[in-house]
Design a protein around this motif. Structure first.
Motif, mmCIF file in Angstrom:
data_model
loop_
_atom_site.group_PDB
_atom_site.id
_atom_site.type_symbol
_atom_site.label_atom_id
_atom_site.label_comp_id
_atom_site.label_asym_id
_atom_site.label_seq_id
_atom_site.Cartn_x
_atom_site.Cartn_y
_atom_site.Cartn_z
ATOM 1 N N ILE A 52 44.361 49.456 43.548
ATOM 2 C CA ILE A 52 43.305 48.545 43.962
ATOM 3 C C ILE A 52 42.122 48.766 43.032
ATOM 4 O O ILE A 52 41.692 49.904 42.818
ATOM 5 C CB ILE A 52 42.909 48.784 45.429
ATOM 6 C CG1 ILE A 52 44.105 48.448 46.338
ATOM 7 C CG2 ILE A 52 41.681 47.952 45.800
ATOM 8 C CD1 ILE A 52 43.886 48.771 47.787
ATOM 9 N N THR A 84 43.368 48.428 34.231
ATOM 10 C CA THR A 84 42.117 47.692 34.406
ATOM 11 C C THR A 84 40.947 48.583 34.026
ATOM 12 O O THR A 84 41.001 49.804 34.185
ATOM 13 C CB THR A 84 41.932 47.211 35.857
ATOM 14 O OG1 THR A 84 41.991 48.325 36.742
ATOM 15 C CG2 THR A 84 42.971 46.188 36.243
ATOM 16 N N TYR A 95 34.550 44.024 34.722
ATOM 17 C CA TYR A 95 35.932 44.255 35.136
ATOM 18 C C TYR A 95 36.870 43.440 34.245
ATOM 19 O O TYR A 95 36.610 42.258 34.012
ATOM 20 C CB TYR A 95 36.141 43.793 36.590
ATOM 21 C CG TYR A 95 35.260 44.491 37.589
ATOM 22 C CD1 TYR A 95 35.680 45.658 38.217
ATOM 23 C CD2 TYR A 95 34.005 43.985 37.904
ATOM 24 C CE1 TYR A 95 34.869 46.296 39.139
ATOM 25 C CE2 TYR A 95 33.181 44.619 38.826
ATOM 26 C CZ TYR A 95 33.624 45.771 39.437
ATOM 27 O OH TYR A 95 32.824 46.414 40.347
ATOM 28 N N VAL A 113 39.541 39.749 36.883
ATOM 29 C CA VAL A 113 39.777 40.907 37.744
ATOM 30 C C VAL A 113 38.495 41.153 38.525
ATOM 31 O O VAL A 113 37.405 41.085 37.971
ATOM 32 C CB VAL A 113 40.128 42.166 36.916
ATOM 33 C CG1 VAL A 113 40.176 43.399 37.783
ATOM 34 C CG2 VAL A 113 41.448 41.979 36.201
ATOM 35 N N SER A 114 38.644 41.426 39.814
ATOM 36 C CA SER A 114 37.498 41.682 40.689
ATOM 37 C C SER A 114 37.737 42.933 41.512
ATOM 38 O O SER A 114 38.887 43.336 41.720
ATOM 39 C CB SER A 114 37.294 40.496 41.643
ATOM 40 O OG SER A 114 37.025 39.324 40.923
ATOM 41 N N ASN A 116 38.528 45.287 44.517
ATOM 42 C CA ASN A 116 39.457 45.168 45.648
ATOM 43 C C ASN A 116 40.689 44.327 45.356
ATOM 44 O O ASN A 116 41.499 44.110 46.249
ATOM 45 C CB ASN A 116 38.754 44.663 46.911
ATOM 46 C CG ASN A 116 37.666 45.612 47.348
ATOM 47 O OD1 ASN A 116 37.870 46.825 47.362
ATOM 48 N ND2 ASN A 116 36.505 45.085 47.667
ATOM 49 N N ASP A 117 40.863 43.832 44.123
ATOM 50 C CA ASP A 117 42.113 43.156 43.771
ATOM 51 C C ASP A 117 43.251 44.163 43.807
ATOM 52 O O ASP A 117 43.103 45.295 43.328
ATOM 53 C CB ASP A 117 42.051 42.557 42.357
ATOM 54 C CG ASP A 117 41.253 41.279 42.269
ATOM 55 O OD1 ASP A 117 40.822 40.764 43.320
ATOM 56 O OD2 ASP A 117 41.055 40.804 41.133
ATOM 57 N N MET A 119 46.507 45.298 42.214
ATOM 58 C CA MET A 119 47.134 45.122 40.912
ATOM 59 C C MET A 119 48.535 45.724 40.920
ATOM 60 O O MET A 119 48.784 46.723 41.599
ATOM 61 C CB MET A 119 46.305 45.815 39.823
ATOM 62 C CG MET A 119 44.845 45.407 39.774
ATOM 63 S SD MET A 119 44.574 43.668 39.438
ATOM 64 C CE MET A 119 45.154 43.556 37.758
#
Length: 133
Positions: A52, A84, A95, A113-114, A116-117, A119
């Motif tokens: 995350i 990331t 990000y 990409v943010s 709490n995504d 991945m």
């Protein structure tokens, strides 16, 4: 609708993941992971992982961090990795996803990409000189 996450650890009653204790054989100030010191050459052909994207906190100084998976690179320069970047630079959060095959520099992936995504990444060795990520 229930989301199904295929991860190496099963959720415990609290909804968190139970992670087994691992005792390090060595320590690093800027790297973490798992390394087999006596693995046979070319014994690993694939790696995958979930993470995350963490939210970065504001700071007076620039701060840099990455979350990534990779194959090799332990005591050598043979490394393929993807992950990331989540940084705080010049007063703002940054990000982005990236990949890298040493000795070449990191290459940014043009996808948003943010924080709490969730991945997922997978790297597979297709033959002696070709990888897919």
């Amino acid at each position: 609708m229930t989301k199904k996450i295929f991860a190496p650890y099963k959720p415990v009653a609290s909804g968190l993941f139970a992670i087994p204790a691992v005792h390090p054989g060595w320590k690093s100030g800027n790297w973490s992971g798992y390394a087999l010191k006596k693995a046979k050459k070319n014994s690993f052909y694939s790696i995958s992982g979930y993470w995350i994207v963490p939210r970065v906190k504001p700071s007076k100084q620039n701060k840099y961090s990455s979350v990534w998976i990779g194959i090799d690179g332990f005591n050598n320069a043979s490394l393929i990795q993807t992950g990331t970047e989540q940084d705080y630079v010049n007063g703002k959060a940054v990000y982005y996803p990236w990949w890298e095959i040493l000795p070449e520099p990191e290459t940014t992936i043009s996808l948003p990409v943010s924080p709490n995504d969730l991945m997922f990444a997978k790297i597979s060795k297709l033959n002696n000189s070709t990888f897919a990520a």
